[in-house]
Design a protein around this motif. Structure first.
Motif, PDB file in Angstrom:
ATOM      1  N   VAL A 164       0.831  -1.208   0.000  1.00 31.75           N
ATOM      2  CA  VAL A 164       0.000   0.000   0.000  1.00 31.75           C
ATOM      3  C   VAL A 164       0.863   1.255   0.000  1.00 31.75           C
ATOM      4  O   VAL A 164       0.486   2.261  -0.597  1.00 31.75           O
ATOM      5  N   ALA A 165       2.042   1.189   0.613  1.00 34.71           N
ATOM      6  CA  ALA A 165       2.959   2.340   0.585  1.00 34.71           C
ATOM      7  C   ALA A 165       3.418   2.616  -0.842  1.00 34.71           C
ATOM      8  O   ALA A 165       3.547   3.775  -1.243  1.00 34.71           O
ATOM      9  N   ARG A 166       3.656   1.569  -1.618  1.00 33.20           N
ATOM     10  CA  ARG A 166       4.062   1.748  -3.014  1.00 33.20           C
ATOM     11  C   ARG A 166       2.961   2.391  -3.844  1.00 33.20           C
ATOM     12  O   ARG A 166       3.225   2.964  -4.893  1.00 33.20           O
ATOM     13  N   HIS A 167       1.737   2.330  -3.354  1.00 30.22           N
ATOM     14  CA  HIS A 167       0.608   2.962  -4.025  1.00 30.22           C
ATOM     15  C   HIS A 167       0.339   4.365  -3.499  1.00 30.22           C
ATOM     16  O   HIS A 167      -0.622   5.000  -3.897  1.00 30.22           O
ATOM     17  N   GLY A 168       1.177   4.848  -2.576  1.00 32.49           N
ATOM     18  CA  GLY A 168       1.057   6.229  -2.130  1.00 32.49           C
ATOM     19  C   GLY A 168       0.478   6.454  -0.759  1.00 32.49           C
ATOM     20  O   GLY A 168       0.389   7.595  -0.309  1.00 32.49           O
ATOM     21  N   VAL A 169       0.067   5.413  -0.075  1.00 32.70           N
ATOM     22  CA  VAL A 169      -0.464   5.592   1.270  1.00 32.70           C
ATOM     23  C   VAL A 169       0.688   5.980   2.189  1.00 32.70           C
ATOM     24  O   VAL A 169       1.753   5.371   2.144  1.00 32.70           O
ATOM     25  N   ILE A 190       6.160   1.792   6.421  1.00 34.53           N
ATOM     26  CA  ILE A 190       5.607   2.603   5.337  1.00 34.53           C
ATOM     27  C   ILE A 190       6.608   3.665   4.896  1.00 34.53           C
ATOM     28  O   ILE A 190       6.852   3.834   3.691  1.00 34.53           O
ATOM     29  N   CYS A 191       7.210   4.357   5.841  1.00 36.31           N
ATOM     30  CA  CYS A 191       8.201   5.399   5.497  1.00 36.31           C
ATOM     31  C   CYS A 191       9.407   4.800   4.790  1.00 36.31           C
ATOM     32  O   CYS A 191       9.910   5.377   3.816  1.00 36.31           O
ATOM     33  N   GLU A 192       9.868   3.656   5.260  1.00 37.37           N
ATOM     34  CA  GLU A 192      11.002   2.985   4.625  1.00 37.37           C
ATOM     35  C   GLU A 192      10.682   2.621   3.180  1.00 37.37           C
ATOM     36  O   GLU A 192      11.479   2.847   2.282  1.00 37.37           O
ATOM     37  N   GLU A 193       9.500   2.080   2.962  1.00 39.71           N
ATOM     38  CA  GLU A 193       9.119   1.678   1.601  1.00 39.71           C
ATOM     39  C   GLU A 193       8.915   2.891   0.703  1.00 39.71           C
ATOM     40  O   GLU A 193       9.305   2.879  -0.457  1.00 39.71           O
ATOM     41  N   ARG A 194       8.315   3.945   1.236  1.00 41.51           N
ATOM     42  CA  ARG A 194       8.113   5.165   0.442  1.00 41.51           C
ATOM     43  C   ARG A 194       9.466   5.765   0.053  1.00 41.51           C
ATOM     44  O   ARG A 194       9.636   6.248  -1.061  1.00 41.51           O
ATOM     45  N   ALA A 195      10.446   5.709   0.950  1.00 39.78           N
ATOM     46  CA  ALA A 195      11.783   6.222   0.638  1.00 39.78           C
ATOM     47  C   ALA A 195      12.444   5.375  -0.449  1.00 39.78           C
ATOM     48  O   ALA A 195      13.070   5.920  -1.367  1.00 39.78           O
ATOM     49  N   ARG A 196      12.301   4.060  -0.359  1.00 43.59           N
ATOM     50  CA  ARG A 196      12.863   3.165  -1.379  1.00 43.59           C
ATOM     51  C   ARG A 196      12.218   3.415  -2.736  1.00 43.59           C
ATOM     52  O   ARG A 196      12.850   3.295  -3.776  1.00 43.59           O
ATOM     53  N   CYS A 197      10.967   3.752  -2.709  1.00 46.66           N
ATOM     54  CA  CYS A 197      10.172   3.888  -3.924  1.00 46.66           C
ATOM     55  C   CYS A 197      10.255   5.294  -4.532  1.00 46.66           C
ATOM     56  O   CYS A 197       9.926   5.479  -5.696  1.00 46.66           O
ATOM     57  N   ALA A 198      10.688   6.266  -3.766  1.00 45.63           N
ATOM     58  CA  ALA A 198      10.687   7.665  -4.214  1.00 45.63           C
ATOM     59  C   ALA A 198      11.337   7.826  -5.580  1.00 45.63           C
ATOM     60  O   ALA A 198      12.433   7.356  -5.828  1.00 45.63           O
ATOM     61  N   GLY A 199      10.620   8.478  -6.464  1.00 44.64           N
ATOM     62  CA  GLY A 199      11.153   8.780  -7.780  1.00 44.64           C
ATOM     63  C   GLY A 199      11.047   7.666  -8.802  1.00 44.64           C
ATOM     64  O   GLY A 199      11.310   7.866  -9.979  1.00 44.64           O
ATOM     65  N   ARG A 200      10.656   6.472  -8.378  1.00 40.85           N
ATOM     66  CA  ARG A 200      10.567   5.391  -9.360  1.00 40.85           C
ATOM     67  C   ARG A 200       9.207   4.699  -9.374  1.00 40.85           C
ATOM     68  O   ARG A 200       8.935   3.913 -10.261  1.00 40.85           O
ATOM     69  N   CYS A 201       8.364   4.992  -8.406  1.00 41.67           N
ATOM     70  CA  CYS A 201       7.038   4.386  -8.368  1.00 41.67           C
ATOM     71  C   CYS A 201       6.017   5.376  -8.919  1.00 41.67           C
ATOM     72  O   CYS A 201       5.897   6.480  -8.399  1.00 41.67           O
ATOM     73  N   PRO A 202       5.295   5.011  -9.963  1.00 43.12           N
ATOM     74  CA  PRO A 202       4.294   5.917 -10.519  1.00 43.12           C
ATOM     75  C   PRO A 202       3.117   6.100  -9.570  1.00 43.12           C
ATOM     76  O   PRO A 202       2.859   5.243  -8.731  1.00 43.12           O
ATOM     77  N   ALA A 203       2.457   7.231  -9.706  1.00 38.73           N
ATOM     78  CA  ALA A 203       1.241   7.467  -8.926  1.00 38.73           C
ATOM     79  C   ALA A 203       0.197   6.452  -9.358  1.00 38.73           C
ATOM     80  O   ALA A 203       0.083   6.106 -10.523  1.00 38.73           O
ATOM     81  N   ARG A 204      -0.546   5.949  -8.406  1.00 40.10           N
ATOM     82  CA  ARG A 204      -1.557   4.933  -8.690  1.00 40.10           C
ATOM     83  C   ARG A 204      -2.778   5.206  -7.838  1.00 40.10           C
ATOM     84  O   ARG A 204      -2.775   6.072  -6.990  1.00 40.10           O
ATOM     85  N   SER A 205      -3.793   4.428  -8.040  1.00 44.81           N
ATOM     86  CA  SER A 205      -4.945   4.492  -7.155  1.00 44.81           C
ATOM     87  C   SER A 205      -5.244   3.073  -6.683  1.00 44.81           C
ATOM     88  O   SER A 205      -4.946   2.105  -7.369  1.00 44.81           O
TER      89      SER A 205
END
Length: 76
Positions: free
Chosen positions: A17-22, A49-64
């Motif tokens: 869910v973090a990879r999806h922007g939560v 969640i913060c760790e995953e969002r940091a890993r994903c920053a800049g490479r995970c597209p916005a999603r819903s």
């Protein structure tokens, strides 16, 4: 590994869910169709969640995400 024993939420569930922007645990639990119970897990859930969002920053597209009950959670 389980992060929330009360709701049987695993670390990988939160990472997805973090990879999806939560960005916060309570929203993540809602997306998963759960609600915090004893709340002991929320600090660790936030760290995951913060760790995953940091890993994903800049490479995970916005999603819903589609929420239980048919609603959606859109991210930028």
């Amino acid at each position: 590994m389980y992060v929330c024993i009360c709701n049987a939420i695993k670390e990988e569930d939160l990472r997805e869910v973090a990879r999806h922007g939560v960005t916060d645990p309570e929203a993540a639990y809602a997306v998963l169709g759960k609600a915090p119970q004893c709340r002991v897990c929320l600090d660790h859930a936030e760290d995951v969640i913060c760790e995953e969002r940091a890993r994903c920053a800049g490479r995970c597209p916005a999603r819903s995400l589609t929420l239980p009950g048919g609603g959606s959670f859109a991210t930028a």
